[in-house]
Each structure stands twice: as C-alpha cells, then as structure tokens.
Design a protein around this motif. Structure first.
Motif, PDB file in Angstrom:
ATOM      1  N   VAL A  49     -10.020   8.801  -4.631  1.00 50.70           N
ATOM      2  CA  VAL A  49      -9.433   8.958  -3.303  1.00 50.70           C
ATOM      3  C   VAL A  49      -8.772  10.316  -3.140  1.00 50.70           C
ATOM      4  O   VAL A  49      -8.965  11.011  -2.124  1.00 50.70           O
ATOM      5  CB  VAL A  49      -8.426   7.826  -3.017  1.00 50.70           C
ATOM      6  CG1 VAL A  49      -7.653   8.097  -1.726  1.00 50.70           C
ATOM      7  CG2 VAL A  49      -9.147   6.485  -2.933  1.00 50.70           C
ATOM      8  N   GLU A  50      -8.011  10.743  -4.137  1.00 51.01           N
ATOM      9  CA  GLU A  50      -7.292  12.011  -4.028  1.00 51.01           C
ATOM     10  C   GLU A  50      -8.246  13.193  -3.879  1.00 51.01           C
ATOM     11  O   GLU A  50      -7.943  14.180  -3.213  1.00 51.01           O
ATOM     12  CB  GLU A  50      -6.396  12.223  -5.260  1.00 51.01           C
ATOM     13  CG  GLU A  50      -5.225  11.262  -5.366  1.00 51.01           C
ATOM     14  CD  GLU A  50      -5.631   9.828  -5.724  1.00 51.01           C
ATOM     15  OE1 GLU A  50      -4.841   8.910  -5.439  1.00 51.01           O
ATOM     16  OE2 GLU A  50      -6.738   9.637  -6.287  1.00 51.01           O
ATOM     17  N   ARG A  51      -9.397  13.089  -4.485  1.00 51.26           N
ATOM     18  CA  ARG A  51     -10.364  14.184  -4.460  1.00 51.26           C
ATOM     19  C   ARG A  51     -11.296  14.108  -3.251  1.00 51.26           C
ATOM     20  O   ARG A  51     -11.672  15.141  -2.677  1.00 51.26           O
ATOM     21  CB  ARG A  51     -11.191  14.136  -5.748  1.00 51.26           C
ATOM     22  CG  ARG A  51     -12.283  15.188  -5.884  1.00 51.26           C
ATOM     23  CD  ARG A  51     -13.208  14.846  -7.036  1.00 51.26           C
ATOM     24  NE  ARG A  51     -13.948  13.610  -6.769  1.00 51.26           N
ATOM     25  CZ  ARG A  51     -14.475  12.843  -7.722  1.00 51.26           C
ATOM     26  NH1 ARG A  51     -14.316  13.161  -8.996  1.00 51.26           N
ATOM     27  NH2 ARG A  51     -15.148  11.752  -7.398  1.00 51.26           N
ATOM     28  N   ASP A  52     -11.685  12.898  -2.844  1.00 50.25           N
ATOM     29  CA  ASP A  52     -12.809  12.727  -1.920  1.00 50.25           C
ATOM     30  C   ASP A  52     -12.449  12.241  -0.527  1.00 50.25           C
ATOM     31  O   ASP A  52     -13.312  12.208   0.354  1.00 50.25           O
ATOM     32  CB  ASP A  52     -13.824  11.737  -2.527  1.00 50.25           C
ATOM     33  CG  ASP A  52     -14.275  12.151  -3.918  1.00 50.25           C
ATOM     34  OD1 ASP A  52     -14.467  13.365  -4.128  1.00 50.25           O
ATOM     35  OD2 ASP A  52     -14.443  11.268  -4.782  1.00 50.25           O
ATOM     36  N   LEU A  53     -11.206  11.844  -0.301  1.00 50.49           N
ATOM     37  CA  LEU A  53     -10.861  11.201   0.965  1.00 50.49           C
ATOM     38  C   LEU A  53     -11.166  12.075   2.175  1.00 50.49           C
ATOM     39  O   LEU A  53     -11.738  11.608   3.165  1.00 50.49           O
ATOM     40  CB  LEU A  53      -9.376  10.804   0.973  1.00 50.49           C
ATOM     41  CG  LEU A  53      -8.874  10.191   2.289  1.00 50.49           C
ATOM     42  CD1 LEU A  53      -9.648   8.924   2.627  1.00 50.49           C
ATOM     43  CD2 LEU A  53      -7.374   9.907   2.196  1.00 50.49           C
ATOM     44  N   ASP A  84      -7.256   9.762   8.357  1.00 54.74           N
ATOM     45  CA  ASP A  84      -7.675   9.529   6.969  1.00 54.74           C
ATOM     46  C   ASP A  84      -7.227   8.170   6.435  1.00 54.74           C
ATOM     47  O   ASP A  84      -7.895   7.569   5.591  1.00 54.74           O
ATOM     48  CB  ASP A  84      -7.111  10.632   6.055  1.00 54.74           C
ATOM     49  CG  ASP A  84      -7.813  11.975   6.242  1.00 54.74           C
ATOM     50  OD1 ASP A  84      -8.739  12.053   7.084  1.00 54.74           O
ATOM     51  OD2 ASP A  84      -7.428  12.940   5.558  1.00 54.74           O
ATOM     52  N   ALA A  85      -6.101   7.681   6.938  1.00 56.01           N
ATOM     53  CA  ALA A  85      -5.560   6.407   6.438  1.00 56.01           C
ATOM     54  C   ALA A  85      -6.532   5.252   6.654  1.00 56.01           C
ATOM     55  O   ALA A  85      -6.547   4.291   5.874  1.00 56.01           O
ATOM     56  CB  ALA A  85      -4.225   6.101   7.114  1.00 56.01           C
ATOM     57  N   VAL A  86      -7.354   5.329   7.709  1.00 54.48           N
ATOM     58  CA  VAL A  86      -8.315   4.253   7.983  1.00 54.48           C
ATOM     59  C   VAL A  86      -9.369   4.204   6.866  1.00 54.48           C
ATOM     60  O   VAL A  86      -9.664   3.143   6.304  1.00 54.48           O
ATOM     61  CB  VAL A  86      -8.995   4.475   9.354  1.00 54.48           C
ATOM     62  CG1 VAL A  86     -10.083   3.430   9.583  1.00 54.48           C
ATOM     63  CG2 VAL A  86      -7.954   4.419  10.467  1.00 54.48           C
ATOM     64  N   HIS A 121     -10.067   1.447   3.501  1.00 54.90           N
ATOM     65  CA  HIS A 121     -11.386   0.893   3.188  1.00 54.90           C
ATOM     66  C   HIS A 121     -11.752   1.172   1.729  1.00 54.90           C
ATOM     67  O   HIS A 121     -12.269   0.288   1.032  1.00 54.90           O
ATOM     68  CB  HIS A 121     -12.414   1.523   4.127  1.00 54.90           C
ATOM     69  CG  HIS A 121     -13.812   1.065   3.885  1.00 54.90           C
ATOM     70  ND1 HIS A 121     -14.285  -0.166   4.336  1.00 54.90           N
ATOM     71  CD2 HIS A 121     -14.862   1.648   3.246  1.00 54.90           C
ATOM     72  CE1 HIS A 121     -15.554  -0.311   3.984  1.00 54.90           C
ATOM     73  NE2 HIS A 121     -15.926   0.775   3.323  1.00 54.90           N
ATOM     74  N   LEU A 122     -11.472   2.374   1.256  1.00 52.37           N
ATOM     75  CA  LEU A 122     -11.801   2.732  -0.126  1.00 52.37           C
ATOM     76  C   LEU A 122     -10.915   1.987  -1.115  1.00 52.37           C
ATOM     77  O   LEU A 122     -11.405   1.445  -2.114  1.00 52.37           O
ATOM     78  CB  LEU A 122     -11.643   4.246  -0.318  1.00 52.37           C
ATOM     79  CG  LEU A 122     -12.585   5.133   0.495  1.00 52.37           C
ATOM     80  CD1 LEU A 122     -12.198   6.609   0.329  1.00 52.37           C
ATOM     81  CD2 LEU A 122     -14.040   4.912   0.078  1.00 52.37           C
ATOM     82  N   ARG A 123      -9.617   1.959  -0.843  1.00 48.30           N
ATOM     83  CA  ARG A 123      -8.704   1.316  -1.796  1.00 48.30           C
ATOM     84  C   ARG A 123      -8.933  -0.191  -1.849  1.00 48.30           C
ATOM     85  O   ARG A 123      -8.684  -0.826  -2.878  1.00 48.30           O
ATOM     86  CB  ARG A 123      -7.253   1.637  -1.439  1.00 48.30           C
ATOM     87  CG  ARG A 123      -6.900   3.104  -1.689  1.00 48.30           C
ATOM     88  CD  ARG A 123      -5.409   3.334  -1.814  1.00 48.30           C
ATOM     89  NE  ARG A 123      -5.097   4.753  -1.946  1.00 48.30           N
ATOM     90  CZ  ARG A 123      -5.170   5.442  -3.076  1.00 48.30           C
ATOM     91  NH1 ARG A 123      -5.579   4.842  -4.189  1.00 48.30           N
ATOM     92  NH2 ARG A 123      -4.856   6.724  -3.102  1.00 48.30           N
ATOM     93  N   GLY A 124      -9.395  -0.772  -0.762  1.00 50.42           N
ATOM     94  CA  GLY A 124      -9.707  -2.195  -0.794  1.00 50.42           C
ATOM     95  C   GLY A 124     -10.744  -2.517  -1.857  1.00 50.42           C
ATOM     96  O   GLY A 124     -10.749  -3.615  -2.429  1.00 50.42           O
ATOM     97  N   GLN A 125     -11.627  -1.565  -2.130  1.00 56.82           N
ATOM     98  CA  GLN A 125     -12.628  -1.754  -3.181  1.00 56.82           C
ATOM     99  C   GLN A 125     -12.091  -1.312  -4.547  1.00 56.82           C
ATOM    100  O   GLN A 125     -12.236  -2.025  -5.541  1.00 56.82           O
ATOM    101  CB  GLN A 125     -13.880  -0.938  -2.846  1.00 56.82           C
ATOM    102  CG  GLN A 125     -14.552  -1.373  -1.541  1.00 56.82           C
ATOM    103  CD  GLN A 125     -15.623  -0.396  -1.104  1.00 56.82           C
ATOM    104  OE1 GLN A 125     -16.732  -0.412  -1.636  1.00 56.82           O
ATOM    105  NE2 GLN A 125     -15.295   0.464  -0.143  1.00 56.82           N
ATOM    106  N   LEU A 126     -11.471  -0.129  -4.585  1.00 55.61           N
ATOM    107  CA  LEU A 126     -11.008   0.418  -5.862  1.00 55.61           C
ATOM    108  C   LEU A 126      -9.910  -0.429  -6.498  1.00 55.61           C
ATOM    109  O   LEU A 126      -9.801  -0.497  -7.724  1.00 55.61           O
ATOM    110  CB  LEU A 126     -10.504   1.849  -5.649  1.00 55.61           C
ATOM    111  CG  LEU A 126     -11.574   2.859  -5.224  1.00 55.61           C
ATOM    112  CD1 LEU A 126     -10.914   4.179  -4.818  1.00 55.61           C
ATOM    113  CD2 LEU A 126     -12.573   3.076  -6.347  1.00 55.61           C
ATOM    114  N   ASP A 127      -9.098  -1.089  -5.676  1.00 50.56           N
ATOM    115  CA  ASP A 127      -8.010  -1.918  -6.203  1.00 50.56           C
ATOM    116  C   ASP A 127      -8.427  -3.371  -6.374  1.00 50.56           C
ATOM    117  O   ASP A 127      -7.605  -4.215  -6.730  1.00 50.56           O
ATOM    118  CB  ASP A 127      -6.787  -1.845  -5.280  1.00 50.56           C
ATOM    119  CG  ASP A 127      -6.212  -0.443  -5.191  1.00 50.56           C
ATOM    120  OD1 ASP A 127      -6.483   0.361  -6.111  1.00 50.56           O
ATOM    121  OD2 ASP A 127      -5.507  -0.142  -4.205  1.00 50.56           O
TER     122      ASP A 127
END
Length: 284
Positions: free
Chosen positions: A121-125, A147-149, A153-159
């Motif tokens: 996320v930190e690199r690609d968001l 970006d928060a949207v 979506h990404l963190r829902g998968q990564l976490d």
C-alpha cells in the motif's frame, strides 16, 4: 470484475477437435452443474465469517477493452522494483490459501516478461488510485474518489485471511495493470455457481490507455491463468465473471483459452462465467 483487454485483434486459433477432446469438454461441462460439494476450507471458515466477506471486494467488473482495461493512465508508472509487501505476521506460508503468489515468478509472454507483484500500500496506492479514478475503470470497479477509497479496498484483502491477493502486473519492469487473485470457492461468487474446491478467480484492469485494444489483455490473461495452474496443483480451474454486456472482455477470455460456462446473476451484474480448465489447457 471487468475483464481484460478484449481486443478484436487478439485472434484465437481453433484447435482441431477430436472425439476424445470433445468428450473431455463435455465431461467438464457436465461437472459444472453436478459438483456441488462444499470445499473443506469453506466449512472450516463458517466459524469465522461468511465466505466472500473479505474476498475481492465488490467483485468489480472485469477488464473490458478500455478497462482491462479499466485503466488509468499508465503514465508515470515508471520502473518499479519488485519488492514485496511484507506478509502479515499472523499468516504463515503453510496457511497461504493461494500458494504464495509472491513466489510464482515471471512468465514470458509475446509482449515481454510479466510478473505479479503483491501490492504494498505504501508503495503502490497512488498509482492504483489514479487508475481507479479513470472513468473507464470507475464504471466497473466503482472505486473512484480519494486515495482512502482504494486503500480501504486493498487493506480489506491484505489484512484478511489470504483468500484474495491484490497484485501489480509488471511488464518488462513497468507496473501496467492491477490484478486480484482470489479463492473463488471461498468467495461470495461461490453462492452463484457450482464451485469446486480450490477454484481460483481473476480480476484485472489495465492501467494505460496505450495498452488497451491491442490484444495485450488476452496475452496476460493466458499467462496468469498458466501461472495459477503451474503453481496451484490443487486448482483444476481458473474462473472469472466479466459483465455479460462487456463483449470485448468476454472475447479476451475466450481468446485466452477460457470457455463460456454459464450466465450468472450476481448482486451487481449479470455475468458470463468464464472457465479455464486444467484438463483442456493444451487444447484451448
């Protein structure tokens, strides 16, 4: 999800159909409607939540031609290193539901060397959010906005528990597409078709306008489906569910060796269930 770049220039060579091949295809089709056994993982997960709660959120449309597509600019994507986002400490390799996507390695395609790199996320968001705000992409993914949207979506998968892995698609060193590799049998999609244990699903968007409409999505779809089948021995099928109205996307899947299995009604669309079978991979 909106399928990839279903360009008309991506032709398919039809392989000669023998009686044996026809029989194999018929058996595969028949099994689509007969195998209704719940996978062991799904049963095990009943205690932790509904299947698909964490999956590929929203089941975006598939990459269409403009939107494999769904694309944003690919400009500014620049060359990025393939360093991986650190996996959550609670998840070990033995628990990885997708057999360590980060370790699948590169694939050689007609367009160049392609690799899936799990999102950091930190690199690609910023890049992914820019793609999501392209109107052609937003029409299918519905993740336009700050970006928060996209981050949610990404963190829902990564976490989550690992049933969906968001990745950048890197072609010859340049990030140019976004992918979600997910366990279709543990996802909400499994409620809408006769899922089999370890079915692996794909979502895709192409990030650059210049990469659309020239058959690139077809090449990458075939490459990623092959990566799944090469590295996930338990997975007999790769599936996708592009919007039925997205003719270019459906065409791209067909050209990439997928077969049309059925029409399915999903909460957000009527979809074409596309399937690439391990048993038919040398034929299609």
């Amino acid at each position: 999800m909106p399928p990839p770049d279903a360009s008309t220039d991506a032709g398919t060579e039809s392989a000669p159909e023998s009686a044996t091949e026809s029989s194999a295809a018929d058996r595969a089709d028949a099994q689509d409607t007969l195998d209704l056994r719940l996978p062991d993982e799904l049963i095990a997960l009943f205690g932790t939540g509904e299947p698909g709660e964490q999956g590929a959120a929203g089941h975006p449309g598939d990459a269409d031609e403009a939107g494999e597509t769904r694309t944003g600019e690919g400009e500014g994507a620049g060359v990025r290193t393939a360093d991986r986002a650190p996996a959550p400490a609670v998840r070990s390799a033995a628990d990885d539901l997708l057999d360590n996507v980060a370790d699948w390695g590169p694939a050689t395609t007609s367009a160049g060397v392609f690799q899936l790199v799990p999102v950091c996320v930190e690199r690609d968001l910023s890049l992914i959010s820019r793609w999501m705000n392209d109107p052609a992409v937003a029409a299918f993914w519905e993740l336009a906005g700050p970006d928060a949207v996209t981050e949610a979506h990404l963190r829902g998968q990564l976490d989550g528990d690992g049933r969906s892995v968001p990745c950048l698609g890197v072609l010859d060193g340049t990030p140019m597409s976004y992918w979600e590799i997910y366990r279709a049998d543990l996802d909400g999609l499994a409620r809408h078709y006769p899922a089999r244990p370890h079915d692996t699903g794909l979502h895709l968007l192409i990030g650059g306008v210049a990469d659309r409409g020239r058959g690139l999505g077809t090449s990458l779809l075939r490459a990623v489906a092959d990566l799944v089948l090469d590295h996930r021995a338990a997975s007999a099928r790769v599936v996708a569910e592009p919007d039925l109205r997205n003719t270019p996307s459906v065409s791209a899947f067909l050209s990439a060796g997928f077969r049309f299995s059925a029409e399915v009604d999903l909460p957000d669309k009527r979809a074409a269930l596309m399937v690439r079978d391990r048993a038919l991979r040398a034929v299609l």
